[in-house]
Design a protein around this motif. Structure first.
Motif, PDB file in Angstrom:
ATOM      1  N   PHE A 212      23.294  54.503  81.459  1.00 53.09           N
ATOM      2  CA  PHE A 212      23.410  55.416  80.325  1.00 53.09           C
ATOM      3  C   PHE A 212      22.044  55.960  79.924  1.00 53.09           C
ATOM      4  O   PHE A 212      21.861  57.163  79.735  1.00 53.09           O
ATOM      5  N   LYS A 213      21.064  55.076  79.814  1.00 53.03           N
ATOM      6  CA  LYS A 213      19.709  55.476  79.433  1.00 53.03           C
ATOM      7  C   LYS A 213      19.141  56.493  80.429  1.00 53.03           C
ATOM      8  O   LYS A 213      18.595  57.531  80.032  1.00 53.03           O
ATOM      9  N   ASP A 214      19.282  56.210  81.717  1.00 55.73           N
ATOM     10  CA  ASP A 214      18.740  57.101  82.739  1.00 55.73           C
ATOM     11  C   ASP A 214      19.417  58.473  82.690  1.00 55.73           C
ATOM     12  O   ASP A 214      18.762  59.507  82.884  1.00 55.73           O
ATOM     13  N   ALA A 215      20.720  58.476  82.440  1.00 55.83           N
ATOM     14  CA  ALA A 215      21.450  59.742  82.394  1.00 55.83           C
ATOM     15  C   ALA A 215      21.020  60.588  81.202  1.00 55.83           C
ATOM     16  O   ALA A 215      20.890  61.812  81.310  1.00 55.83           O
ATOM     17  N   ILE A 216      20.779  59.963  80.069  1.00 55.44           N
ATOM     18  CA  ILE A 216      20.322  60.696  78.881  1.00 55.44           C
ATOM     19  C   ILE A 216      18.934  61.285  79.142  1.00 55.44           C
ATOM     20  O   ILE A 216      18.668  62.461  78.858  1.00 55.44           O
ATOM     21  N   ILE A 217      18.032  60.466  79.662  1.00 54.54           N
ATOM     22  CA  ILE A 217      16.666  60.931  79.926  1.00 54.54           C
ATOM     23  C   ILE A 217      16.684  62.104  80.904  1.00 54.54           C
ATOM     24  O   ILE A 217      15.954  63.095  80.733  1.00 54.54           O
ATOM     25  N   LYS A 218      17.513  62.015  81.928  1.00 55.04           N
ATOM     26  CA  LYS A 218      17.613  63.088  82.921  1.00 55.04           C
ATOM     27  C   LYS A 218      18.132  64.382  82.306  1.00 55.04           C
ATOM     28  O   LYS A 218      17.744  65.484  82.727  1.00 55.04           O
ATOM     29  N   ALA A 219      18.983  64.255  81.282  1.00 47.24           N
ATOM     30  CA  ALA A 219      19.616  65.440  80.692  1.00 47.24           C
ATOM     31  C   ALA A 219      18.718  66.158  79.688  1.00 47.24           C
ATOM     32  O   ALA A 219      19.055  67.261  79.241  1.00 47.24           O
ATOM     33  N   ILE A 220      17.594  65.563  79.295  1.00 45.84           N
ATOM     34  CA  ILE A 220      16.731  66.181  78.271  1.00 45.84           C
ATOM     35  C   ILE A 220      15.287  66.269  78.761  1.00 45.84           C
ATOM     36  O   ILE A 220      14.378  65.711  78.123  1.00 45.84           O
ATOM     37  N   PRO A 221      15.019  66.956  79.859  1.00 43.47           N
ATOM     38  CA  PRO A 221      13.653  67.029  80.400  1.00 43.47           C
ATOM     39  C   PRO A 221      12.666  67.737  79.477  1.00 43.47           C
ATOM     40  O   PRO A 221      11.461  67.529  79.591  1.00 43.47           O
ATOM     41  N   SER A 222      13.172  68.556  78.534  1.00 48.12           N
ATOM     42  CA  SER A 222      12.272  69.321  77.667  1.00 48.12           C
ATOM     43  C   SER A 222      11.739  68.497  76.498  1.00 48.12           C
ATOM     44  O   SER A 222      10.792  68.921  75.817  1.00 48.12           O
ATOM     45  N   LEU A 223      12.335  67.336  76.226  1.00 42.22           N
ATOM     46  CA  LEU A 223      11.900  66.506  75.099  1.00 42.22           C
ATOM     47  C   LEU A 223      10.889  65.467  75.559  1.00 42.22           C
ATOM     48  O   LEU A 223      10.973  64.939  76.674  1.00 42.22           O
ATOM     49  N   LYS A 224       9.943  65.156  74.691  1.00 40.24           N
ATOM     50  CA  LYS A 224       8.862  64.239  75.019  1.00 40.24           C
ATOM     51  C   LYS A 224       9.252  62.806  74.652  1.00 40.24           C
ATOM     52  O   LYS A 224       9.733  62.542  73.554  1.00 40.24           O
ATOM     53  N   ARG A 225       9.034  61.886  75.558  1.00 36.73           N
ATOM     54  CA  ARG A 225       9.300  60.468  75.306  1.00 36.73           C
ATOM     55  C   ARG A 225       8.176  59.896  74.443  1.00 36.73           C
ATOM     56  O   ARG A 225       6.987  60.100  74.738  1.00 36.73           O
ATOM     57  N   ILE A 226       8.538  59.186  73.371  1.00 37.36           N
ATOM     58  CA  ILE A 226       7.538  58.606  72.463  1.00 37.36           C
ATOM     59  C   ILE A 226       7.907  57.158  72.151  1.00 37.36           C
ATOM     60  O   ILE A 226       9.011  56.701  72.449  1.00 37.36           O
ATOM     61  N   HIS A 227       6.973  56.445  71.505  1.00 38.98           N
ATOM     62  CA  HIS A 227       7.227  55.068  71.091  1.00 38.98           C
ATOM     63  C   HIS A 227       8.190  55.040  69.912  1.00 38.98           C
ATOM     64  O   HIS A 227       8.264  55.979  69.124  1.00 38.98           O
TER      65      HIS A 227
END
Length: 635
Positions: free
Chosen positions: A312-327
């Motif tokens: 689930f986590k990987d699928a969400i991350i893959k679907a939102i490439p324009s958003l920046k991952r933060i702490h």
């Protein structure tokens, strides 16, 4: 409330569908009971951090062997749970209890509790109730060491616990309830630990399957039918509803089977999860391990088995490439968070993918972003996954998953139904019978969500406000505040933010108009004004504020001491002023038209006069074109 409202054919509209009370023959005491819903106040020092209320299913030692709409106070925004008011004893003593489908016992702290925290209300005093009786030891209960009294012991996965004796007394849901008070068994706490000790709520109301569940007890007494429903408000909105008793579901409600023999918990047959339309590559049996997939309203977030969470986590991350991952907001947790999505919840569906939960019967329910995200409290416009990895092989779905979803626990037919709707508007519908019905929520991105604003009912308005007013200019209220420590002055900046949160408005709308003090007592006049871009306060917002003030549902954090509401007033928008603002374009057009017409007439007159001078030797008598007057505006 009138008896007509509670007649057995009672109905309320939700969107374009009609939800009706079960029309099978019922007793008089099975008539629906309607209670208004309000946002409960969290302690402003407690943030909605990931570690605040990650409560899991309880691990019970053994399962305990018409309709009612309940008041729900929403603490999910900050404390991770919803509460309802329960009154116990004669005379009644009131308590705020967590609505928990994962618990089978209702309990409150007792006056002789050896280790109980400081909660919202005073502890229950059995000695002050003329109808209280301890439950004597018998073969159907667990007994104390002296084998004199029945006891209970509840332990939760996040290491909190509650234990005490079982007693019986009169319980009810307040004066607004037409449900006849009933004798019921509940727990009188002697010891509580962990989150149960530190939480603001007084205790828990158990809605699970079991002999001493409040639902089972009311069903056994024949005062409600064997069903109940919950509806939790959306992100940043709150509010909600609980219905005890059967309702006729909307035609498009989605159902899943629920096996009562598998466990005391409410389970569903989850088969697949789709992210952005693509199924996660998982064995369907992963959602059927141990307890299976369980709904627990007392849990804030959702928890998936390790493999399912990773997918689930990987699928969400893959679907939102324009958003920046933060702490995440809490360094103690490795939260999955993203920035750059903006603060508008309505726009989240443009940034985050839709998620579908597919049941074994092929039906599915949509999860919008607010059903799997929570706000990052330290970064504006950032959100974190509210679905986590579960150390247990079970799948646990907490309150976040069912935001703005009417969930019907049909215990009679062994199924659970889901229907997307605006739960906050549903709560207002139950508050004010004259208010229009709520509309369905957006079910797919791109659809317009049309929400209906309730009408201000005459019984909640002061005498200077007529029903049907278009907008309210402002609302004022006077308050006295008594500080616990005379050496400490209230932090009014923080108090403004707290009041804004309580009334569900922006901080900029709350203004301190006047302040005086005498010792540790402060007298404050507050004003609630329209948002910067608004000409007035809408009916929806005004109604919510009025109900909070009228029913004294703002509850201060302990550090602010106590308050008393002295008076409040609503200033209606001037009708003529409102008419002018509504018709300013038409008025402006009228003025322009009049000027042009006047210029044209002068031009024609000038042309005619010039022609007359060409044919006559004398000059005509000067004529003055009368100035056209605007007609008086109708009031």
């Amino acid at each position: 409330m009138s008896s007509l409202l509670f007649c057995f054919f009672f109905f309320f509209f939700v969107g374009n569908n009609l939800i009706t009370v079960n029309s099978s023959p019922v007793k008089n005491d099975q008539r629906p009971l309607i209670l208004p819903l309000h946002l409960s106040s969290p302690d402003s020092t407690v943030h909605r951090q990931a570690d605040d209320r990650r409560r899991h299913l309880q691990q019970s030692k053994r399962p305990e062997k018409p309709n009612a709409h309940m008041r729900l106070y929403d603490d999910l925004l900050s404390n991770g749970y919803y509460t309802t008011r329960l009154f116990i004893g004669t005379p009644p003593q009131q308590f705020a209890l967590i609505v928990d489908t994962g618990s089978t016992v209702t309990y409150v702290p007792c006056s002789n509790c050896q280790r109980c925290g400081n909660h919202q209300d005073p502890r229950f005093q059995p000695e002050m109730s003329s109808t209280y009786q301890s439950l004597k030891c018998n073969p159907d209960c667990t007994c104390d060491s002296d084998r004199k009294l029945c006891i209970y012991d509840r332990r939760y996965a996040e290491m909190s616990s509650s234990s005490g004796v079982l007693g019986e007394d009169i319980v009810s849901f307040g004066n607004e309830s037409e449900l006849v008070p009933q004798r019921a068994v509940f727990g009188c706490e002697n010891v509580e630990t962990g989150d149960l000790y530190t939480q603001r709520a007084d205790g828990i109301i158990g809605l699970g399957r079991g002999q001493i569940s409040i639902v089972d007890q009311l069903v056994d007494k024949g005062v409600i039918s064997n069903s109940f429903s919950l509806c939790y408000g959306g992100m940043d909105v709150g509010g909600g509803a609980m219905v005890l008793g059967a309702i006729t579901p909307p035609p498009d409600m989605v159902f899943s089977s629920s096996d009562p023999n598998r466990s005391p918990y409410y389970n569903i047959e989850l088969k697949e999860i789709h992210v952005a339309g693509t199924p996660l590559k998982l064995n369907p049996k992963i959602f059927d391990e141990r307890h299976g997939t369980v709904l627990d309203s007392g849990t804030t977030y959702a928890y998936l088995p390790r493999q399912a969470f990773a997918a689930f986590k990987d699928a969400i991350i893959k679907a939102i490439p324009s958003l920046k991952r933060i702490h995440g907001p809490d360094p103690n947790y490795e939260d999955i968070c993203f920035s750059g999505a903006g603060r508008d919840v309505i726009e989240l569906s443009k940034k985050f993918p839709e998620v579908d939960m597919v049941f074994s019967n092929g039906q599915k329910i949509l999860l919008s972003p607010e059903n799997y995200l929570f706000r990052h409290i330290k970064v504006s416009g950032a959100y974190c996954l509210g679905i986590f990895e579960n150390a247990d092989p079970s799948t646990l779905l907490g309150g976040i998953v069912v935001r703005n979803t009417l969930v019907t626990y049909d215990r009679e037919d062994g199924k659970i139904g889901f229907w997307k709707t605006n739960c906050s508007e549903l709560s207002r519908r139950l508050q004010v019978p004259s208010a229009p019905a709520p509309s369905p929520l957006v079910t797919r991105s791109g659809h317009t969500n049309v929400e209906t604003s309730p009408t201000l009912s005459p019984d909640v308005l002061p005498s200077n406000v007529l029903p049907g007013e278009f907008q309210i200019r402002f609302i004022t209220f006077d308050m006295s505040i008594s500080m616990n420590n005379s050496d400490v002055r209230p932090n009014f900046t923080e108090l403004v933010a707290f009041i804004a949160h309580e009334l569900e408005i922006h901080d900029s709308q709350v203004h301190l108009l006047n302040l005086s003090s005498k010792g540790s007592n402060y007298f404050v006049k507050w004003g609630i004004f329209p948002a910067d871009s608004a000409n007035g306060i809408s009916n929806t917002t005004a109604l919510n504020i009025i109900l909070h003030l009228r029913e004294h549902h703002m509850q201060f954090p302990e550090k602010f001491g106590s308050y008393q509401l002295l008076r409040w007033n609503v200033e209606p928008q001037n009708k003529q002023q409102t008419w002018w603002r509504q018709h300013i374009v038409a008025v402006a057009f009228g003025i322009v038209f009049t000027v042009l017409l006047t210029v044209s007439i002068i031009g024609v007159w000038s042309f005619w006069r010039k022609r007359q001078e060409e044919f006559k030797s004398y000059k005509p008598v000067g004529a003055v074109v009368p100035e056209q007057e605007l007609q008086p505006l109708e009031s």
